[in-house]
Write an enzyme that holds these catalytic residues in place. Structure first.
Site, PDB file in Angstrom:
ATOM      1  N   ASN A 210       1.006   1.337  -3.803  1.00 21.64           N
ATOM      2  CA  ASN A 210       0.281   2.606  -3.720  1.00 21.64           C
ATOM      3  C   ASN A 210       0.434   3.331  -5.058  1.00 21.64           C
ATOM      4  OD1 ASN A 210      -0.300   2.170  -0.962  1.00 21.64           O
ATOM      5  ND2 ASN A 210       1.685   3.017  -0.367  1.00 21.64           N
TER       6      ASN A 210
ATOM      7  N   HIS B 119       6.660   0.766  -7.122  1.00 20.37           N
ATOM      8  CA  HIS B 119       7.257  -0.162  -6.149  1.00 20.37           C
ATOM      9  C   HIS B 119       6.145  -0.868  -5.394  1.00 20.37           C
ATOM     10  CE1 HIS B 119       6.718   3.735  -4.147  1.00 20.37           C
ATOM     11  NE2 HIS B 119       6.454   3.039  -3.050  1.00 20.37           N
TER      12      HIS B 119
HETATM   13  P1  5GP Z   1       5.052   5.013  -1.034  1.00 19.13           P
HETATM   14  O1  5GP Z   1       4.338   5.881  -0.021  1.00 19.13           O
HETATM   15  O2  5GP Z   1       5.566   5.818  -2.193  1.00 19.13           O
HETATM   16  O3  5GP Z   1       4.233   3.822  -1.443  1.00 19.13           O
HETATM   17  O4  5GP Z   1       6.285   4.381  -0.269  1.00 19.13           O
HETATM   18  C1  5GP Z   1       7.558   4.926  -0.270  1.00 19.13           C
HETATM   19  C2  5GP Z   1       8.366   4.138   0.735  1.00 19.13           C
HETATM   20  O5  5GP Z   1       9.732   4.425   0.510  1.00 19.13           O
HETATM   21  C3  5GP Z   1       8.083   4.490   2.201  1.00 19.13           C
HETATM   22  O6  5GP Z   1       7.688   3.325   2.916  1.00 19.13           O
HETATM   23  C4  5GP Z   1       9.410   5.047   2.701  1.00 19.13           C
HETATM   24  O7  5GP Z   1       9.708   4.690   4.046  1.00 19.13           O
HETATM   25  C5  5GP Z   1      10.404   4.462   1.724  1.00 19.13           C
HETATM   26  N1  5GP Z   1      11.590   5.274   1.510  1.00 19.13           N
HETATM   27  C6  5GP Z   1      11.626   6.618   1.309  1.00 19.13           C
HETATM   28  N2  5GP Z   1      12.888   7.024   1.119  1.00 19.13           N
HETATM   29  C7  5GP Z   1      13.671   5.910   1.195  1.00 19.13           C
HETATM   30  C8  5GP Z   1      15.074   5.702   1.089  1.00 19.13           C
HETATM   31  O8  5GP Z   1      15.883   6.613   0.877  1.00 19.13           O
HETATM   32  N3  5GP Z   1      15.515   4.430   1.232  1.00 19.13           N
HETATM   33  C9  5GP Z   1      14.672   3.389   1.488  1.00 19.13           C
HETATM   34  N4  5GP Z   1      15.207   2.167   1.606  1.00 19.13           N
HETATM   35  N5  5GP Z   1      13.333   3.549   1.590  1.00 19.13           N
HETATM   36  C10 5GP Z   1      12.842   4.800   1.451  1.00 19.13           C
END
Ligand code: 5GP
Ligand code: ZN
Length: 116
Positions: A89, A102
């Site tokens: 994303n 990521h």
């Molecule tokens: P994005 O929306 O930025 O593509 O995805 C961020 C991802 O990071 C989400 O799926 C969320 O669940 C995950 N995430 C957020 N905070 C943490 C954390 O503290 N530890 C882990 N392992 N994942 C996280």
């Protein structure tokens, strides 16, 4: 956001705990804290890059490396044969919440298309 304030930089540094499933000198892969599929891993560079909007030619090896490790993690997690999704994303409109590049590796169920 600076690297100092970045959640994933803190995870990379070990200042915030996570379940690391793979790591090397360039990248780490962790379990997502709120999985949306039976297998939901996050693969990220150790260095702070906000999104694909910030990459250039010097990152080609890093980006290729992430895809090879994603394929290897898919095999290890037994989702390669049925199929899986690797997605990144980018920016608010792309659904990015954590501003450190990521890739989500999702599998273990049949994934729908189009995404929401
Ligand atoms: P994005 O929306 O930025 O593509 O995805 C961020 C991802 O990071 C989400 O799926 C969320 O669940 C995950 N995430 C957020 N905070 C943490 C954390 O503290 N530890 C882990 N392992 N994942 C996280
Ligand atoms: Zn970061």
């Amino acid at each position: 956001m600076t690297a100092q304030d970045c959640l994933f930089c803190k995870i990379v540094a070990g200042d915030i705990p996570s379940t690391i499933v793979y790591e090397d000198e360039k990248i780490i892969a962790i379990k997502d804290i709120q999985p949306v599929a039976p297998v939901h891993l996050l693969i990220m560079p150790r260095k702070h890059i906000i999104s694909l909007n910030e990459v250039d030619e010097k990152d080609i090896n890093l980006l290729g490396h992430i895809q090879l490790i994603a394929a290897s993690l898919a095999r290890e997690n037994n989702i390669a044969a049925n199929g899986y999704r690797l997605l990144c994303n980018n920016g608010a409109g792309g659904g990015q919440e954590v501003l450190h590049l990521h890739y989500h590796l999702l599998g273990g169920r049949n994934l729908e298309w189009p995404p929401g």
